[in-house]
Design a protein around this motif. Structure first.
Motif, PDB file in Angstrom:
ATOM      1  N   LYS A 107       0.829  -1.206   0.000  1.00  0.00           N
ATOM      2  CA  LYS A 107       0.000   0.000   0.000  1.00  0.00           C
ATOM      3  C   LYS A 107       0.867   1.262   0.000  1.00  0.00           C
ATOM      4  CE  LYS A 107      -2.150  -1.096   3.838  1.00  0.00           C
ATOM      5  NZ  LYS A 107      -1.456  -2.366   4.130  1.00  0.00           N
ATOM      6  N   THR A 108       1.820   1.293   0.912  1.00  0.00           N
ATOM      7  CA  THR A 108       2.688   2.460   1.002  1.00  0.00           C
ATOM      8  C   THR A 108       3.515   2.614  -0.279  1.00  0.00           C
ATOM      9  OG1 THR A 108       2.791   2.256   3.397  1.00  0.00           O
ATOM     10  CG2 THR A 108       4.548   3.505   2.346  1.00  0.00           C
ATOM     11  N   HIS A 109       3.986   1.493  -0.764  1.00  0.00           N
ATOM     12  CA  HIS A 109       4.780   1.517  -2.000  1.00  0.00           C
ATOM     13  C   HIS A 109       3.985   2.181  -3.135  1.00  0.00           C
ATOM     14  CE1 HIS A 109       7.820  -0.788  -4.679  1.00  0.00           C
ATOM     15  NE2 HIS A 109       7.197   0.087  -5.424  1.00  0.00           N
TER      16      HIS A 109
ATOM     17  N   VAL B 266      -2.230  10.214   2.550  1.00  0.00           N
ATOM     18  CA  VAL B 266      -2.273   9.925   3.987  1.00  0.00           C
ATOM     19  C   VAL B 266      -2.303   8.418   4.199  1.00  0.00           C
ATOM     20  CG1 VAL B 266      -3.413  10.365   6.182  1.00  0.00           C
ATOM     21  CG2 VAL B 266      -3.577  12.054   4.356  1.00  0.00           C
ATOM     22  N   ASP B 267      -1.263   7.943   4.862  1.00  0.00           N
ATOM     23  CA  ASP B 267      -1.047   6.506   5.005  1.00  0.00           C
ATOM     24  C   ASP B 267      -1.622   5.995   6.331  1.00  0.00           C
ATOM     25  OD1 ASP B 267      -0.092   4.106   4.117  1.00  0.00           O
ATOM     26  OD2 ASP B 267       2.026   4.655   4.157  1.00  0.00           O
ATOM     27  N   ASP B 268      -2.179   4.803   6.304  1.00  0.00           N
ATOM     28  CA  ASP B 268      -2.619   4.115   7.525  1.00  0.00           C
ATOM     29  C   ASP B 268      -3.634   4.892   8.351  1.00  0.00           C
ATOM     30  OD1 ASP B 268      -1.169   1.727   7.195  1.00  0.00           O
ATOM     31  OD2 ASP B 268       0.671   2.694   7.879  1.00  0.00           O
ATOM     32  N   ILE B 269      -4.726   5.264   7.709  1.00  0.00           N
ATOM     33  CA  ILE B 269      -5.692   6.097   8.430  1.00  0.00           C
ATOM     34  C   ILE B 269      -6.467   5.335   9.499  1.00  0.00           C
ATOM     35  CG2 ILE B 269      -6.015   7.735   6.506  1.00  0.00           C
ATOM     36  CD1 ILE B 269      -8.901   6.273   6.470  1.00  0.00           C
TER      37      ILE B 269
HETATM   38 MG    MG Z   1       2.291   0.911   4.804  1.00  0.00          MG
END
Ligand code: MG
Ligand code: ADP
Length: 434
Positions: A146-148, A202-205
């Motif tokens: 996801k972050t990638h 926005v990551d990991d909400i």
């Molecule tokens: Mg991540």
């Protein structure tokens, strides 16, 4: 942190370079978003700035999960600074301002069944931001990319619009930033920072759960950006409506755009990912060893990368090439063997052949008719699930089959168990009888 950093450089630089540039440097101070490094001369300072600073950012990002900008001072400057008794600032501003990890691009992303939708949506959004899928929401388990993908969107967007203002934050960064702005009475600055961007990531909400005030602020940030048709990309480990205590109005806004899930990669994708990483590292790994590693780690790509690093390190220590059996040794302690009971392969084979009414010889043999192949694969699946026997050994117990056959059998039955009620019931029944 400093020893982590120097270790990373030790791994990647030649000994001469390491001794020249890294060993002579010292950590001066570390704050939330800057690291100050002391070097012996201006020559060193230039070299660090030009050749090592991006890597410092990258390594620190890996270590602490946020961007820390490096500042370099020569020993002379540092001494002067200390004499004045004011130990910070007045140095040049940080050389790097991008918050994106340079490794997380579309080029390095391997597309497979579990992520192809997400990948396609990411590409669309970076090329036509703010129009079709806004917000774009990725959800899925840990270590699935996801972050990638989020960073890849940022890179691609910047490539097309080099002057764009993009912002990547984790939901925790956002929350901390917000709380600090209240304490320091800099709310106006905070708003400018988040509302004057072209692309907000926005990551990991899921970590917004329970943070009422932050959710409120994010709601306004969201609206401001959405109204200006600025692209918003969000990730979470689950769907918005499954995040506890996430305000209904946020849940409904997140549903305005597109939500895509990312599911664990299948075996082929895992092999492709390993191959790509191995190539990038210049590693020579035979295909069967790659498929062995991919067969051992089946749910999390970060762990898959970890396995590769481990195998690589093991081969360096042993001073031998990477082979399947070397990989098996290297991964021995990593492969989960919790919940493995005291079941033997022989007993699994016996129960399975009895259950399906076929002979043991057929079960271990080579006949390819369905009535035999399916039980054989189920027996291999159970051997893999219920014993800690290595894949090559399981293969051997089944009349000397290759470990890839076992991996395929395991994959296939695993899928069947998930999709076919009848098979699931049969497998469960055999499992219970063991
Ligand atoms: Mg991540
Ligand atoms: P998540 O954010 O979903 O927890 P990450 O994006 O941090 O996962 O991915 C974990 C690691 O796996 C990263 O190093 C990333 O580069 C790598 N990775 C994930 N998916 C892929 C892929 N499809 N191709 C190549 N590498 C991947």
């Amino acid at each position: 942190i400093w020893s982590y950093l120097t270790e990373k450089f030790k791994e990647t630089l030649s000994k001469v370079s390491y001794d020249t540039w890294i060993q002579s440097a010292n950590l001066v101070s570390l704050s939330e978003n800057t690291i100050t490094i002391e070097v012996p001369s201006t020559l060193h300072k230039e070299y660090w700035k030009n050749n090592l600073s991006t890597r410092v950012v990258e390594y620190l990002y890996e270590f602490v999960g946020r961007e820390i900008a490096p500042l370099f001072v020569t020993s002379e400057e540092q001494a002067a600074e200390e004499a004045v008794g004011n130990n910070m600032q007045t140095f040049e501003s940080p050389a790097v301002s991008s918050t994106l990890n340079s490794k997380y691009t579309f080029d390095t992303f391997v597309i497979g069944k579990g992520n192809q939708m997400a990948h396609a949506a990411a590409l669309v959004v970076s090329e036509e931001p703010g129009t079709i899928y806004n917000p774009l929401f990725f959800y899925g388990g840990v270590g699935l990319g996801k972050t990638h993908l989020m960073h890849a969107i940022g890179h691609q967007y910047l490539q097309i619009n080099p002057n764009a203002n993009i912002k990547y934050v984790t939901s925790e960064n956002f929350a901390n930033d917000f709380i600090n702005s209240i304490q320091n009475r800099t709310q106006e600055k905070f708003r400018q920072k988040y509302r004057n961007v072209d692309l907000l990531l926005v990551d990991d909400i899921q970590f917004f759960a329970d943070k009422e005030g932050t959710q409120e602020e994010f709601f306004h940030t969201f609206n401001a950006l959405y109204d200006q048709r600025k692209q918003i990309v969000l990730t979470s480990d689950r769907l918005p409506n499954e995040i506890p205590k996430l305000q209904e109005r946020l849940v409904s806004r997140f549903a305005w755009g597109l939500s895509v899930d990312i599911t664990p990669p299948d075996l082929e994708t895992r092999i492709a990912i390993l191959r790509k990483k191995a190539n990038a590292e210049g590693l020579e790994i035979p295909n069967d060893a790659l498929s062995y590693i991919a067969g051992q780690i089946d749910s999390n790509i970060r762990e898959l990368e970890g396995a590769l690093v481990r195998v690589q390190a093991y081969s360096a220590i042993q001073r031998s090439d990477i082979t399947t059996s070397l990989a098996a040794d290297a991964l021995k302690s990593m492969v989960k063997n919790d919940s493995k009971q005291n079941v033997s392969i022989a007993s699994i084979q016996q129960k399975v052949s009895k259950y399906y009414d076929i002979t043991l010889a057929d079960l271990k043999g080579k006949k390819r008719v369905r009535q035999i192949v399916l039980p054989r694969q189920i027996a291999m699946y159970l051997s893999r699930e219920l014993t800690s026997t290595s894949l090559p050994k399981i293969g051997k117990e089944f009349g000397g089959k290759d470990h890839t056959t076992v991996i395929h059998a395991h994959e296939k039955i695993k899928k069947l168990v998930d999709s076919n009620e009848e098979i699931k019931a049969e497998v469960d029944e055999i499992r219970k009888s063991l």
